[in-house]
Write a protein that holds these residues in place. Structure first.
Motif, PDB file in Angstrom:
ATOM      1  N   UNK A 124      -3.462  11.200   1.229  1.00 46.44           N
ATOM      2  CA  UNK A 124      -3.947   9.830   1.299  1.00 46.44           C
ATOM      3  C   UNK A 124      -3.585   9.249   2.662  1.00 46.44           C
ATOM      4  N   UNK A 125      -4.566   8.738   3.419  1.00 50.06           N
ATOM      5  CA  UNK A 125      -4.268   8.168   4.736  1.00 50.06           C
ATOM      6  C   UNK A 125      -3.311   6.990   4.644  1.00 50.06           C
ATOM      7  N   UNK A 126      -2.642   6.701   5.743  1.00 49.29           N
ATOM      8  CA  UNK A 126      -1.686   5.597   5.774  1.00 49.29           C
ATOM      9  C   UNK A 126      -2.416   4.263   5.832  1.00 49.29           C
ATOM     10  N   UNK A 127      -1.987   3.266   5.036  1.00 50.65           N
ATOM     11  CA  UNK A 127      -2.587   1.932   5.135  1.00 50.65           C
ATOM     12  C   UNK A 127      -2.169   1.199   6.408  1.00 50.65           C
ATOM     13  N   UNK A 128      -1.284   1.813   7.186  1.00 52.37           N
ATOM     14  CA  UNK A 128      -0.874   1.226   8.472  1.00 52.37           C
ATOM     15  C   UNK A 128      -1.840   1.641   9.568  1.00 52.37           C
ATOM     16  N   UNK A 129      -2.177   2.915   9.599  1.00 48.47           N
ATOM     17  CA  UNK A 129      -3.125   3.436  10.596  1.00 48.47           C
ATOM     18  C   UNK A 129      -4.344   3.966   9.846  1.00 48.47           C
ATOM     19  N   UNK A 130      -5.302   3.088   9.619  1.00 47.88           N
ATOM     20  CA  UNK A 130      -6.486   3.443   8.837  1.00 47.88           C
ATOM     21  C   UNK A 130      -7.400   4.370   9.625  1.00 47.88           C
ATOM     22  N   UNK A 176     -14.008 -13.106  -2.945  1.00 50.67           N
ATOM     23  CA  UNK A 176     -14.896 -12.784  -1.835  1.00 50.67           C
ATOM     24  C   UNK A 176     -14.097 -12.427  -0.584  1.00 50.67           C
ATOM     25  N   UNK A 177     -14.290 -11.207  -0.105  1.00 46.31           N
ATOM     26  CA  UNK A 177     -13.702 -10.718   1.146  1.00 46.31           C
ATOM     27  C   UNK A 177     -12.192 -10.964   1.199  1.00 46.31           C
ATOM     28  N   UNK A 178     -11.513 -10.653   0.113  1.00 46.47           N
ATOM     29  CA  UNK A 178     -10.075 -10.910   0.003  1.00 46.47           C
ATOM     30  C   UNK A 178      -9.288  -9.871   0.795  1.00 46.47           C
ATOM     31  N   UNK A 179      -8.325 -10.363   1.590  1.00 44.04           N
ATOM     32  CA  UNK A 179      -7.506  -9.478   2.414  1.00 44.04           C
ATOM     33  C   UNK A 179      -6.035  -9.881   2.299  1.00 44.04           C
ATOM     34  N   UNK A 180      -5.178  -8.875   2.354  1.00 44.45           N
ATOM     35  CA  UNK A 180      -3.741  -9.126   2.431  1.00 44.45           C
ATOM     36  C   UNK A 180      -3.105  -8.086   3.330  1.00 44.45           C
ATOM     37  N   UNK A 181      -2.544  -8.573   4.455  1.00 42.16           N
ATOM     38  CA  UNK A 181      -1.856  -7.716   5.411  1.00 42.16           C
ATOM     39  C   UNK A 181      -0.373  -8.070   5.414  1.00 42.16           C
ATOM     40  N   UNK A 209      13.285  -8.093  13.168  1.00 37.57           N
ATOM     41  CA  UNK A 209      12.184  -7.923  14.126  1.00 37.57           C
ATOM     42  C   UNK A 209      10.939  -7.362  13.471  1.00 37.57           C
ATOM     43  N   UNK A 210       9.792  -7.653  14.069  1.00 35.99           N
ATOM     44  CA  UNK A 210       8.518  -7.119  13.618  1.00 35.99           C
ATOM     45  C   UNK A 210       7.979  -6.148  14.657  1.00 35.99           C
ATOM     46  N   UNK A 211       7.336  -5.116  14.172  1.00 37.71           N
ATOM     47  CA  UNK A 211       6.864  -4.071  15.088  1.00 37.71           C
ATOM     48  C   UNK A 211       5.490  -4.371  15.657  1.00 37.71           C
ATOM     49  N   UNK A 212       4.778  -5.344  15.100  1.00 45.49           N
ATOM     50  CA  UNK A 212       3.409  -5.615  15.531  1.00 45.49           C
ATOM     51  C   UNK A 212       2.388  -4.844  14.724  1.00 45.49           C
ATOM     52  N   UNK A 213       2.827  -3.850  13.956  1.00 46.06           N
ATOM     53  CA  UNK A 213       1.919  -3.106  13.092  1.00 46.06           C
ATOM     54  C   UNK A 213       1.851  -3.772  11.718  1.00 46.06           C
ATOM     55  N   UNK A 214       0.764  -3.560  11.012  1.00 41.76           N
ATOM     56  CA  UNK A 214       0.578  -4.195   9.710  1.00 41.76           C
ATOM     57  C   UNK A 214       0.141  -3.175   8.668  1.00 41.76           C
ATOM     58  N   UNK A 215       0.470  -3.486   7.425  1.00 45.95           N
ATOM     59  CA  UNK A 215       0.019  -2.690   6.280  1.00 45.95           C
ATOM     60  C   UNK A 215      -1.209  -3.376   5.696  1.00 45.95           C
ATOM     61  N   UNK A 216      -2.332  -2.650   5.667  1.00 35.42           N
ATOM     62  CA  UNK A 216      -3.583  -3.195   5.127  1.00 35.42           C
ATOM     63  C   UNK A 216      -3.599  -2.962   3.620  1.00 35.42           C
ATOM     64  N   UNK A 217      -2.861  -3.790   2.888  1.00 33.79           N
ATOM     65  CA  UNK A 217      -2.747  -3.589   1.436  1.00 33.79           C
ATOM     66  C   UNK A 217      -4.076  -3.818   0.735  1.00 33.79           C
ATOM     67  N   UNK A 218      -4.736  -4.908   1.066  1.00 33.55           N
ATOM     68  CA  UNK A 218      -6.071  -5.229   0.554  1.00 33.55           C
ATOM     69  C   UNK A 218      -6.912  -5.617   1.757  1.00 33.55           C
TER      70      UNK A 218
END
Length: 323
Positions: free
Chosen positions: A278-284, A10-15, A24-33
């Motif tokens: 295919x659109x980027x999963x980073x910038x949906x 149910x409503x499973x997400x993985x970023x 370092x992290x850029x603050x952006x995320x990949x919306x895998x699920x």
């Protein structure tokens, strides 16, 4: 009356956070699920299909607790799979097993087949040495391999035989659910059908539930009871296999089916053309995630993000054409 689901997601997400440098992290995320929900019922095969990178393998790994979800719920046989750990999780792992995509990489090349198949029985303390040996021989028989295979090493087998060994290992603890992650994609075409038929027979024999992850629609159609189609981290259509293949609702599903090879070269059919990349999963994209490639897009598709809704009996889709 329909049974309760064995597996409920149910409503499973993985970023995944995107790194700019080594630490370092850029603050952006990949919306895998990004908000996946489905059920798998006892004795059912649910096919999960979509393009490479759509998130289907990530879904399987979260169900197996190989990676932790960012958000969402997973329940197995009525029990919260994300709330347990330690010995309870180890016990539950007996009931959920995996068949890996690559039969060459998933078997220890230094171990004989008998030890590979016996290993899960040893870890979970099943029987004595004689009982485990008998069980290993039974498993080899079930998957159609000779008994003398247990004294041989993985490199002595073909790809199809190795995948049979992987299936036997998955069956060793008598699981209720198997996650089959692209189990035939690395095999020759002549061997694929044999492995698919074996899985179908085992489902009937042991009343197994299988989450069958694949991108080959012909295989999915042959083996699945129901089919869920993923696009860019979400399920865009789900229903009984016959309904999805004979009467696809979502334009993406229609395009996937139209792209399937035609056995008769003289037969022609109109194929919907998918425009753009295919659109980027980073910038949906805003609105419907498929609108930039959809041949049936409307102005509203650029602003409104559709949700899964039942359009026909037990047949859901996320498309504004039907809302």
């Amino acid at each position: 009356m329909q049974e309760n689901p064995l597996l409920r997601v149910k409503n499973l997400k993985k970023y995944f956070p995107l790194k700019e440098g080594l630490f370092s992290r850029s603050g952006r995320i990949v919306h895998a699920v990004d908000g996946v929900s489905f059920d798998v019922f006892p004795g059912e095969i649910l096919g999960l299909v979509g393009e490479s990178g759509c998130g289907k393998t990530t879904v399987g790994r979260m169900i197996l607790r190989l990676i932790s979800p960012t958000e969402g719920e997973i329940s197995f046989n009525g029990e919260d799979l994300l709330a347990i750990s330690g010995k309870m999780l180890q016990k539950l792992r007996q009931e959920i097993q995996i068949i890996f995509q690559d039969p060459y990489a998933s078997l220890n090349p230094r171990m004989k087949i008998g030890k590979i198949l016996e290993e899960p029985l040893v870890i979970h303390r099943k029987g004595n040495s004689v009982e485990r040996r008998n069980e290993v021989e039974r498993l080899l028989s079930v998957v159609g391999l000779p008994i003398d295979s247990l004294n041989r090493y993985p490199h002595e087998f073909s790809g199809g035989q190795r995948q049979r060994i992987g299936i036997a290992r998955a069956l060793a603890l008598k699981p209720k659910l198997i996650v089959a992650d692209e189990p035939v994609s690395s095999l020759d075409v002549s061997i694929q059908a044999q492995v698919i038929n074996l899985l179908g027979d085992l489902k009937t024999q042991y009343r197994l539930s299988i989450l069958f992850i694949a991108h080959d629609l012909n295989m999915v159609r042959h083996i699945s009871n129901r089919v869920a189609v993923m696009y860019l981290g979400r399920i865009v259509e789900i229903g009984h296999a016959d309904d999805v293949f004979k009467h696809p609702l979502h334009p993406y599903t229609q395009a996937l089916l139209a792209a399937m090879p035609i056995p008769d070269p003289r037969q022609k059919k109109d194929r919907p053309i998918l425009e753009g990349d295919l659109p980027s999963p980073i910038e949906l994209p805003k609105g419907c995630r498929f609108h930039s490639r959809c041949p049936k897009r409307m102005p509203i598709c650029e602003t409104v993000d559709p949700t899964l809704e039942e359009i026909e009996r037990d047949h859901q889709t996320a498309c504004l054409l039907y809302h």
